[in-house]
Structures are given as structure tokens and as C-alpha cells.
Write a protein that holds these residues in place. Structure first.
Motif, PDB file in Angstrom:
ATOM      1  N   LYS A 163       9.541   3.402 -43.297  1.00  0.00           N
ATOM      2  CA  LYS A 163       8.746   2.478 -44.112  1.00  0.00           C
ATOM      3  C   LYS A 163       7.854   1.610 -43.228  1.00  0.00           C
ATOM      4  CE  LYS A 163      12.154   2.170 -47.847  1.00  0.00           C
ATOM      5  NZ  LYS A 163      13.058   1.272 -48.616  1.00  0.00           N
ATOM      6  N   GLN A 164       8.132   1.631 -41.931  1.00  0.00           N
ATOM      7  CA  GLN A 164       7.328   0.894 -40.958  1.00  0.00           C
ATOM      8  C   GLN A 164       6.806   1.847 -39.895  1.00  0.00           C
ATOM      9  OE1 GLN A 164       6.490  -2.294 -41.210  1.00  0.00           O
ATOM     10  NE2 GLN A 164       7.690  -2.528 -43.097  1.00  0.00           N
ATOM     11  N   PRO A 165       5.544   1.752 -39.531  1.00  0.00           N
ATOM     12  CA  PRO A 165       4.559   0.834 -40.107  1.00  0.00           C
ATOM     13  C   PRO A 165       4.261   1.163 -41.572  1.00  0.00           C
ATOM     14  CG  PRO A 165       3.479   2.464 -38.725  1.00  0.00           C
ATOM     15  CD  PRO A 165       4.946   2.669 -38.521  1.00  0.00           C
ATOM     16  N   GLU A 166       3.729   0.198 -42.286  1.00  0.00           N
ATOM     17  CA  GLU A 166       3.536   0.340 -43.732  1.00  0.00           C
ATOM     18  C   GLU A 166       2.630   1.508 -44.083  1.00  0.00           C
ATOM     19  OE1 GLU A 166       2.245  -3.284 -45.455  1.00  0.00           O
ATOM     20  OE2 GLU A 166       4.086  -4.393 -44.970  1.00  0.00           O
ATOM     21  N   SER A 167       1.714   1.853 -43.180  1.00  0.00           N
ATOM     22  CA  SER A 167       0.763   2.926 -43.472  1.00  0.00           C
ATOM     23  C   SER A 167       1.349   4.314 -43.235  1.00  0.00           C
ATOM     24  CB  SER A 167      -0.476   2.763 -42.574  1.00  0.00           C
ATOM     25  OG  SER A 167      -0.103   2.845 -41.190  1.00  0.00           O
ATOM     26  N   ARG A 169       3.809   6.427 -44.351  1.00  0.00           N
ATOM     27  CA  ARG A 169       4.058   7.439 -45.370  1.00  0.00           C
ATOM     28  C   ARG A 169       2.763   7.973 -45.979  1.00  0.00           C
ATOM     29  NH1 ARG A 169       9.534   5.876 -48.803  1.00  0.00           N
ATOM     30  NH2 ARG A 169      10.943   5.800 -47.010  1.00  0.00           N
TER      31      ARG A 169
END
Length: 362
Positions: A163-167, A169
Motif C-alpha cells: 500500500k506504500q508508496p500510495e501510487s 498499486r
């Protein structure tokens, strides 16, 4: 109770920060240290470059024929090539490397949330960690990885996806879709080289539920790059591999006629390195050969790469295509189910052997 701690080595990133000398488990055999240690020769010619737009015929028949001749030469001489003009947005390629690096720079606890060890002790194919360790004397590689099954999309195990970094996925999903189009274009060009009945013949060989794995490779600096490998010599087991190389740090080497050659980084280029896999070698009855390659380390810089591995449906049987066989060219490889081939590859890989040799018909 037997001590099985040897099955669960520390992550190499963690190890590299704590030791001045690699543990003996990482040192290559004495016989492999001869002949210039792990040094490589310079490639006699530049890495072959194939313009995917041209080879598709979009520029006209004459240009497609010229590019196809270059592709044929690359496949017969090296088994790999750089593909350019492939249609992937440069902004997407620019974003993947920092997103990958950001994951490996997370604290260990954050990465262990996606551990490759289920319940802390049972190895699985997806997740963050190292390759499977099957024997106490197995020589380990100086690399960590995050491996995720990205296709079929309905079989993604999102619990393993960071899930990190947010970008991360969203980027990986977009990258997967784009690479899928490139893979199809390459397989169509190869089908035309083989003069198969349909351009989609090789695509169809993967089946309706073909698997795609994204493998993020992380190579920390190593204090003894002359004695330790990032990844041992091997051939990729799938049909095709698309590799997004580190643009600045070299490390990939390929074996040809008994000599290891260093593959230079792409610098500021936007090419993807395409590598033939063992499954495609079997399907084409050895017309296309899977190259033996390895990754070396260096003492100063970390290196990151992203490989997209394309494999056939796990239940599909892989064998030489009937269209390529006749009395003068009989089948050279045994039929094997894809699931069994992948399992056998892991065993042979651990022993530093090529699974394809066991499938050749004598």
C-alpha cells in the motif's frame, strides 16, 4: 527438534547493512571463481534493438521486413533484444523505478507485512523476501525481491501488494496492462518469423488463463562482488520476459559460447529488454533458444530491476508446435504440463542447473 533456521535467511538488504564480509552461504564455488572471477567481456556488438512499431508493419511492408530480419538475427545470436517504440508512456516507465525503490526503502517491518513466508515459516511464490531454500548447502543469492502475480487479474492476491508508496498499486496495474500489449506485439512478430498460420498462434499457446508475475529485484551493495552473485546463472522458465533495467547501474550478464558478456544499462533510453523463456524454446522446438544469464553485484551501488514473466496456463501442456515439425525436424522436447515445469524449474534453479536439459529427447 531439528534446527531449520537455515531455511529462513535474513533479507539481504538487512544483512548488507550489518556485515563487512558476506557469510559463507553466499560465496560461489571455488571452481566458478576461476577465469577472471565474475568479470565479463564487452559485448562484441551493441544490444540488438527492435522497433516494435516498424516490425508490426505499421510503417509498411518493406520496413517490417527489414525489422523482422533484425529480430531474426537477434533471436538466433543472443536470445534477447531491446524493444523500442513500443507504445508505453514514458511517464509510466519513469514512475516505476522510484516507486520500486520507495518500497525497498521502507522500514523492514513495513515490508514484512507482505512477507513471502506464510505464518513466518512456509515459503510461497508471492511476496517480499528471498528465493526458496531447499538444502543446507544451497548457495544463496545477494538479492531480495518482491514477486506478485498480476494476471489473471481476478487471481491477484492484493494482501501481498504494498500500500506504500500510495501510487504503487495503480502504477503496477497500468504497467501490467501496457506490458501485456507489448508482449502480444512481440509474439505476433515472432509468429510471422516462424511462418505460422495465424499471427496469434503463439499468444494462443499461453491459454486463456496464462500467468504473469511481476518481480521487483533489489541488489544491495556487496562487500565481495568477486565472490558473490546477485542471481545465479539460469534461464527464465516462462514464455517471455520483459525487463525494465536499472538505467544507471550495470549487473546483467549473458552467457554465449562459453563467455560471459555484460549487458550495459539503457541510460536515459526507454527500451525494455526482451528475453526468451524455456517454454517458448520448447514450443518452437529449439528454433528460439532461452539465453543463460546471471546478475552480478558491486560494492558501491544498489541496483533495482523489474521483470514481467509471462507463463502459460498452469494446466496447459507445453510441447513443440505441430506446425514446426516434420520428418526432418522431429520433436526435440518432451511434453510437460506448465505447472510441473515451473515446479521442476525451482528445483533445478536451486541446484544451478537448467530444467530444459531434462526435457530434451535424446
Amino acid at each position: 527438534m531439528a534446527d531449520d533456521s537455515w531455511r529462513l535467511p535474513s533479507t539481504v538488504q538487512e544483512l548488507a547493512a550489518a556485515v563487512e564480509e558476506p557469510p559463507t552461504r553466499y560465496l560461489i564455488p571455488e571452481e566458478d571463481r576461476l577465469g577472471g572471477h565474475l568479470a565479463s567481456a564487452e559485448m562484441p556488438d551493441p544490444v540488438p534493438v527492435i522497433d516494435l512499431f516498424r516490425v508490426s508493419g505499421s510503417h509498411g511492408a518493406a520496413e517490417a521486413e527489414q525489422e523482422a530480419a533484425k529480430l531474426r538475427s537477434a533471436l538466433h545470436s543472443w536470445g534477447f533484444f531491446l524493444v523500442t517504440n513500443h507504445g508505453m508512456e514514458t511517464s509510466l516507465m519513469d514512475a516505476m523505478a522510484p516507486a520500486s525503490r520507495a518500497f525497498f526503502q521502507l522500514p523492514l517491518e513495513g515490508k514484512q507485512d507482505h512477507s513471502i513466508l506464510k505464518d513466518g515459516k512456509h515459503w510461497r511464490l508471492e511476496g517480499y523476501g528471498n528465493d526458496d531454500v531447499n538444502a543446507q548447502d544451497q548457495i544463496l543469492d545477494w538479492s531480495d525481491r518482491l514477486q506478485l502475480r498480476v494476471e489473471p487479474q481476478d487471481e491477484r492476491n492484493l494482501a501481498c501488494w504494498p500500500k506504500q508508496p500510495e501510487s504503487f498499486r495503480d502504477l503496477l496495474h497500468e504497467y501490467t496492462v501496457s506490458c501485456g500489449r507489448i508482449k502480444d506485439g512481440i509474439l505476433r512478430a515472432m509468429a510471422r518469423l516462424l511462418e505460422l498460420d495465424e499471427d496469434d498462434c503463439l499468444i494462443d499457446e499461453l491459454g486463456d488463463r496464462g500467468s504473469t508475475y511481476a518481480r521487483f529485484n533489489y541488489y544491495p551493495p556487496c562487500p565481495r562482488p568477486d565472490l558473490v552473485l546477485g542471481i545465479r546463472p539460469h534461464c527464465d522458465v516462462g514464455v517471455l520476459t520483459l525487463l525494465l533495467m536499472d538505467r544507471d547501474v550495470a549487473g546483467l550478464q549473458v552467457l554465449r559460447d562459453g563467455t560471459w558478456y555484460g549487458v550495459p544499462p539503457v541510460g536515459h533510453g526507454y527500451g525494455l529488454l526482451v528475453n526468451i523463456g524455456v517454454s517458448l524454446e520448447i514450443m518452437t522446438n529449439g528454433i528460439f533458444r532461452s539465453p543463460v544469464h546471471r546478475a552480478v553485484t558491486n560494492s558501491e551501488q544498489e541496483r533495482i530491476s523489474l521483470a514481467m514473466f509471462y507463463a502459460a496456463d498452469l494446466e496447459k501442456e507445453i510441447e513443440p508446435m505441430a506446425q514446426l515439425l516434420d520428418e526432418k525436424q522431429p520433436a526435440r522436447y518432451k511434453r510437460v504440463k506448465c505447472r510441473d515445469l515451473l515446479a521442476a524449474h525451482r528445483e533445478y534453479f536451486a541446484r544451478r542447473e537448467r530444467v530444459v536439459e531434462s526435457l530434451k529427447i535424446q
